[in-house]
Design a protein around this motif. Structure first.
Motif, short mmCIF file in Angstrom:
data_model
loop_
_atom_site.label_atom_id
_atom_site.label_comp_id
_atom_site.label_asym_id
_atom_site.label_seq_id
_atom_site.Cartn_x
_atom_site.Cartn_y
_atom_site.Cartn_z
N PHE A 91 -2.54 2.58 7.05
CA PHE A 91 -3.70 1.82 6.56
C PHE A 91 -3.52 0.38 7.00
O PHE A 91 -3.17 -0.51 6.21
CB PHE A 91 -3.79 1.90 5.04
N ILE A 141 -12.09 7.84 5.24
CA ILE A 141 -10.66 8.19 5.33
C ILE A 141 -10.44 9.23 6.43
O ILE A 141 -9.51 9.13 7.26
CB ILE A 141 -10.17 8.74 3.98
N VAL A 185 -4.29 -3.65 -3.23
CA VAL A 185 -2.92 -3.74 -3.74
C VAL A 185 -2.08 -4.71 -2.91
O VAL A 185 -1.05 -5.20 -3.38
CB VAL A 185 -2.24 -2.36 -3.75
N SER A 220 0.83 -1.21 0.00
CA SER A 220 0.00 0.00 0.00
C SER A 220 0.86 1.25 0.00
O SER A 220 0.38 2.34 -0.29
CB SER A 220 -0.92 0.01 1.23
N ASP A 251 -5.12 8.75 -2.29
CA ASP A 251 -5.76 7.93 -1.26
C ASP A 251 -6.86 8.69 -0.54
O ASP A 251 -7.78 8.08 0.02
CB ASP A 251 -4.72 7.47 -0.23
N THR A 262 2.92 3.66 -3.83
CA THR A 262 2.77 4.94 -4.54
C THR A 262 3.49 6.09 -3.83
O THR A 262 3.67 7.15 -4.41
CB THR A 262 1.29 5.29 -4.68
N LYS A 263 3.89 5.87 -2.56
CA LYS A 263 4.58 6.93 -1.82
C LYS A 263 5.85 6.40 -1.17
O LYS A 263 6.37 7.00 -0.22
CB LYS A 263 3.65 7.57 -0.77
N ASP A 283 -0.60 9.23 -0.06
CA ASP A 283 -0.71 9.59 -1.48
C ASP A 283 -1.99 10.45 -1.60
O ASP A 283 -3.04 10.04 -1.08
CB ASP A 283 -0.84 8.32 -2.32
N CYS A 325 -11.54 10.24 -4.17
CA CYS A 325 -12.04 9.13 -5.00
C CYS A 325 -12.34 9.71 -6.38
O CYS A 325 -13.45 10.14 -6.65
CB CYS A 325 -13.29 8.53 -4.36
N PRO A 376 -6.92 -0.57 -8.77
CA PRO A 376 -6.21 -0.90 -7.51
C PRO A 376 -6.42 0.21 -6.48
O PRO A 376 -6.40 1.39 -6.83
CB PRO A 376 -4.74 -0.94 -7.94
N VAL A 377 -6.63 -0.21 -5.24
CA VAL A 377 -6.81 0.77 -4.16
C VAL A 377 -5.91 0.40 -2.98
O VAL A 377 -5.64 -0.77 -2.74
CB VAL A 377 -8.28 0.84 -3.69
N ASN A 378 -5.44 1.41 -2.26
CA ASN A 378 -4.57 1.19 -1.09
C ASN A 378 -5.37 0.85 0.16
O ASN A 378 -4.93 0.06 0.98
CB ASN A 378 -3.72 2.43 -0.85
N ALA A 379 -6.52 1.53 0.31
CA ALA A 379 -7.30 1.32 1.53
C ALA A 379 -8.51 0.45 1.22
O ALA A 379 -9.65 0.88 1.32
CB ALA A 379 -7.74 2.68 2.09
N PHE A 380 -8.25 -0.76 0.82
CA PHE A 380 -9.32 -1.67 0.42
C PHE A 380 -10.28 -1.91 1.57
O PHE A 380 -11.50 -1.98 1.39
CB PHE A 380 -8.70 -2.98 -0.05
N PHE A 381 -9.70 -2.03 2.78
CA PHE A 381 -10.57 -2.33 3.93
C PHE A 381 -11.54 -1.20 4.21
O PHE A 381 -12.66 -1.40 4.69
CB PHE A 381 -9.72 -2.64 5.18
N LEU A 382 -11.17 0.06 3.86
CA LEU A 382 -12.11 1.17 4.04
C LEU A 382 -13.24 1.11 3.01
O LEU A 382 -14.40 1.41 3.31
CB LEU A 382 -11.38 2.50 3.92
N TRP A 383 -12.90 0.70 1.79
CA TRP A 383 -13.95 0.52 0.78
C TRP A 383 -14.93 -0.56 1.22
O TRP A 383 -16.13 -0.45 1.01
CB TRP A 383 -13.34 0.16 -0.57
#
Lengths: 289, 589
Positions: free
Chosen positions: A182, A247, A225, A91, A211, A94-95, A208, A214, B32-39
């Protein structure tokens, strides 16, 4: 990816180090001040004399005036170990470069302050990136090791990593967690464990910008990811707003947790120049002071 | 249900590739998403609608398939009947009364709306023709299933100022007879307000009444004539469609400057008529407007434009040894209606005894000597009753020939082409008219000085009627005529000016004679250096009065509104829009 040993980058680190010297105004030996009291040269406080205390520390002038035995306390000036727990989960991809520069800057300043620096990578388990570095001569090995770090693992387990870290390293020090935080299993337990172990814990949250927003709407198959898990969803403005709120709530919970535990927290996004972030952290104090 | 073009059902086979294409098209893109668990947290709340999420693609396909099917069915032109409906001939009454406004809309607009609705309902699968009628039947669109052409023809219609000619639809007799015999599949629909003169419609013509609630009063006749110099008589006839008696006001105003000349009241009985004649003095020649004050449904019949033409006396001279009685006669008619203007010199008309002078027209008593108007004047004829050779001739319209003695009549021969009105028993003409070398004459073959004929009432009557006949003034130029009439303006030269003044606007009209008076307004013509004024008005008791009593026409059964194919097409569009909504949701949320 820009190199951490690039001369231009080194010049940036030097500039940050000079700024740090000016802010800290410390000596060459162990600049870092701790809250522990001991036998240094800087007066800190008075304390009642107890049996076993060093009678040389008794302030006889105070005794002459008040007939009360008090001893002088001095701040201990010692070399400190700075542990950098660096999130290497996917995760961070990207950063990752940005977070690595932040870690490099902090490590550089610490090494120039004669502190010991150790860097660990976190994912579903802990891995060592920089075993141990101390003194300026270790700067380039430190940077090269850090540059060689890569993302790994499938899912970040912060609690497990914190436990592993404590099992390996008993010596207390400053623990800097560089991550997007995260962590599907949460960050509370990991922070609590690090603090319970006696470390001075600081959190450096790196996002990022994508993040936090949306930008995509419509039918999507979102894919994690880290775990490659997928889910078919339809994202409308409503869902987009809910995600932004989620978030924000997640970050607020991190902020509240850190505030409650007295853990220093700095949040930034990868579109902010890293030296600006470091300067801001230096001026606010606390993390590298 | 029947289908006009069932072969379009083969188009449903296109659903198969459509479904294949659809499934390819609806595959979502990967993100692709980094915070999948939030989605996952966000979408946990939406678990209840997950079934809909899963079926949504199938629902979209179903909508598209239904839309496609509905479009195909629309193309097949479905109908509820057996598809053997006859052609339609829609005849719209555009007579003057169709201008009447009821409930904010004119009757002609109501009729056009209804006709358009029928055309829409045909859906292009049935043919129709459009015609309108006022003075005559005019075809606007011949048989076609092209709805746009038919509607354009309807849109181009306007109500005329003319009354409905009771015989205008007679030419439909053959068509309607064929339809009733089943030889021709044409249905004739007549849209009318039924306000017209009594008329017998051909069998098979279906009447559809539009409006006609009544509540109208109108002018059905009006005339303005000179009584004497500076004084005229106004005659007006009115009709009422109101269910109660009422007093109505009429005003006579100048069409040129709007000056009010007379205002008077007439009592109008309920559903009745009224006549009034009044003197107007002083009055000038020109265009005048007679207006009926007050509001009613039909405005055009509340106005009667009138023309009052300047007196044009006939220049006349006397050529007789004893001119006294002739001069007295001329003076009397000059005073009464300006018929004569005595002249000592050359005149248009001469009153002569014996041989006439060289004038354009002559009235000759006791022919004698040489003249192109007779030959061989011989001995005196024995008295005897005359024989009428030309019955209903204007010269004897107002006299009894049996009362005339014809004393002093002589044997003679009339020239070639003479019209003998009265003749002696031996065939000698006693009263005749003739034209020789561009000159006309009325020859009265008897001596007026005998038997005190000068003192008899027949003397001025004969002089008057002969003068009027010779000078072409037997039909005086009217003050006003009904719209749809033809008028011949006196004169021989080309018409120099022909204008219609209406609502204070002047427009040129046809200069060919006879002129058609088509619209309500004041007409002005110029011919032979003389201006002539004339009014054109509706002047129809049928248009202005009540509709014929009796049973209303039977209800006509004809579909209105959108055809079945239109509804299917609308449904298809709705389904496509629904699917587009889902597609939009899939694409942009």
């Amino acid at each position: 990816m820009s190199s951490l040993t690039d001369p231009a980058f080194i010049r940036q680190l030097d500039a940050l180090n000079l700024l740090a010297r000016r802010v800290l105004r410390g000596s060459l030996q162990a600049d870092r001040r701790t809250q522990r009291r001991g036998t240094g040269i800087t007066f800190a406080d008075y304390a009642p004399y107890n049996f076993g205390d060093d009678y040389r520390a008794i302030d006889w002038k105070i005794y002459a005036r008040t007939e009360e035995l008090l001893i002088k306390l001095f701040e201990i000036e010692e070399d400190t170990t700075v542990y950098i727990l660096f999130d290497c989960s996917r995760s961070m991809a990207t950063k990752f470069d940005y977070a690595r520069k932040l870690a490099a800057a902090i490590g550089y300043i610490a090494l120039n302050g004669m502190d010991r620096v150790m860097v660990y990578g976190m994912a579903e388990k802990l891995s060592t990136i920089v075993e141990s570095a101390r003194s300026r001569s270790q700067v380039f090995p430190f940077l090269r090791d850090l540059e060689g770090a890569e993302t790994f693992g499938v899912d970040t387990d912060f609690s497990a990593c914190a436990r592993t870290f404590q099992a390996r390293k008993g010596k207390k020090g400053v623990v800097l967690v560089v991550s997007d935080f995260f962590f599907p299993k949460g960050f509370e337990e990991g922070l609590r464990f690090l603090q319970w172990s006696g470390h001075d814990v600081f959190a450096l949250q790196v996002h990022d910008p994508a993040d936090l927003e949306c930008p995509w709407l419509g039918d999507l198959e979102i894919e994690c990811v880290e775990t490659a898990a997928t889910q078919r969803v339809t994202i409308s403005e409503k869902e987009s707003k809910q995600y932004r709120e989620a978030i924000a709530a997640w970050n607020d919970s991190l902020k509240n947790e850190c505030a409650r535990r007295g853990v220093g927290l700095a949040s930034t996004t990868s579109d902010v120049p890293f030296d600006v972030v470091i300067q801001s952290m230096l001026r606010k104090g606390g993390l590298v002071a | 249900m029947t289908f006009g073009f069932p072969m379009f059902f083969w188009g449903l086979l296109a659903l198969l590739p459509l479904a294949a294409v659809y499934f390819i098209r609806t595959r979502p893109r990967r993100q692709p998403v980094n915070a999948f668990f939030l989605w996952q947290q966000v979408f946990q709340q939406k678990a209840a609608s997950s079934l809909f999420q899963k079926l949504r693609n199938l629902l979209s396909l179903l909508l598209v398939a239904l839309a496609f099917g509905a479009a195909v069915v629309a193309l097949t032109r479905p109908r509820f009947d057996d598809g053997s409906a006859p052609d339609l001939l829609i005849v719209i009454d555009r007579s003057a009364s169709m201008q009447s406004v009821e409930d904010g809309r004119s009757r002609i607009d109501q009729a056009k709306d209804l006709a358009r609705s029928w055309i829409t309902a045909l859906g292009g699968s049935q043919r129709a023709a459009i015609a309108d009628v006022a003075g005559s039947l005019e075809y606007r669109a011949h048989l076609t299933n092209h709805a746009r052409l038919l509607k354009d023809a309807i849109n181009g219609m306007t109500a005329s100022d003319q009354a409905l000619d009771p015989h205008a639809l007679d030419e439909l007799t053959l068509l309607s007879a064929a339809a009733s015999d089943g030889k021709a599949g044409t249905r004739i629909l007549f849209l009318t307000d039924r306000h017209s003169s009594p008329m017998k419609l051909p069998d098979g013509v279906e009447v559809v009444q539009v409006g006609g609630k009544g509540g109208n009063a109108g002018i059905t006749a009006a005339d303005l004539r000179w009584d004497s110099p500076g004084r005229a008589s106004l005659f007006v006839s009115l009709i009422s469609d109101f269910p109660e008696d009422r007093d109505v006001e009429l005003e006579l105003v100048s069409a040129n400057d709007g000056v009010l000349a007379r205002l008077f009241t007439v009592h109008l009985p309920a559903h009745g008529t009224a006549n009034e004649s009044i003197a107007v003095e002083p009055i000038e020649p020109g265009n005048w407007l007679l207006r009926l004050r007050g509001k009613d449904v039909f405005d055009a019949d509340n106005i009667a434009p009138l023309g009052l033409n300047a007196p044009q006396p006939i220049p006349v001279q006397v050529a007789a040894k004893n001119p006294y009685f002739f001069q007295q006669c001329i003076a009397a008619f000059s005073r009464a209606d300006s018929l004569f203007e005595p002249l000592d010199g050359f005149a248009r008309l001469s009153l002569a005894v014996g041989s006439p002078p060289e004038t354009e027209c002559s009235i000759v008593f006791a022919p004698a000597g040489e003249s192109p108007f007779w030959k061989s004047v011989g001995e005196e004829l024995p008295p005897g009753p005359p024989e009428v050779m030309s019955k209903d001739h204007p010269l004897i319209a107002r006299i009894d020939p049996a009362l005339l003695g014809f004393d002093g009549a002589r044997k003679l021969t009339a020239p070639q082409g003479a019209v003998v009105v009265l003749a002696h028993a031996d065939g000698t003409p006693l009263v005749y008219t003739c034209s020789v070398d561009g000159k006309s004459a009325v020859v009265l073959n008897f001596d007026p000085s005998r038997e005190d004929f000068y003192l008899s009432p027949w003397f001025p009557v004969l002089v008057h009627d002969a003068a009027v006949l010779l000078t072409g003034r037997e039909n005086q130029f009217p003050s006003a005529v009904a719209t749809g009439s033809h008028v011949e303006v006196p004169g021989t030269e080309d018409v120099k000016k022909a204008l219609l003044e209406m609502d204070r606007k002047t427009v040129p009209v046809t200069t060919t004679m006879p002129a058609l008076i088509e619209r309500v307004g004041n007409y002005s013509f110029s011919r032979n250096s003389t201006d002539w004024h004339l009014g054109g008005a509706v002047f129809s008791a049928g248009e202005s009065g009540p509709a014929p009593s009796g049973d209303p026409p039977p209800q006509v059964k004809l579909a209105t509104g959108w055809p079945l194919a239109g509804w299917f097409l609308l449904g298809a569009i709705g389904l496509v829009l629904g699917e587009e909504f889902l597609y939009h949701r899939r694409k942009v949320g």
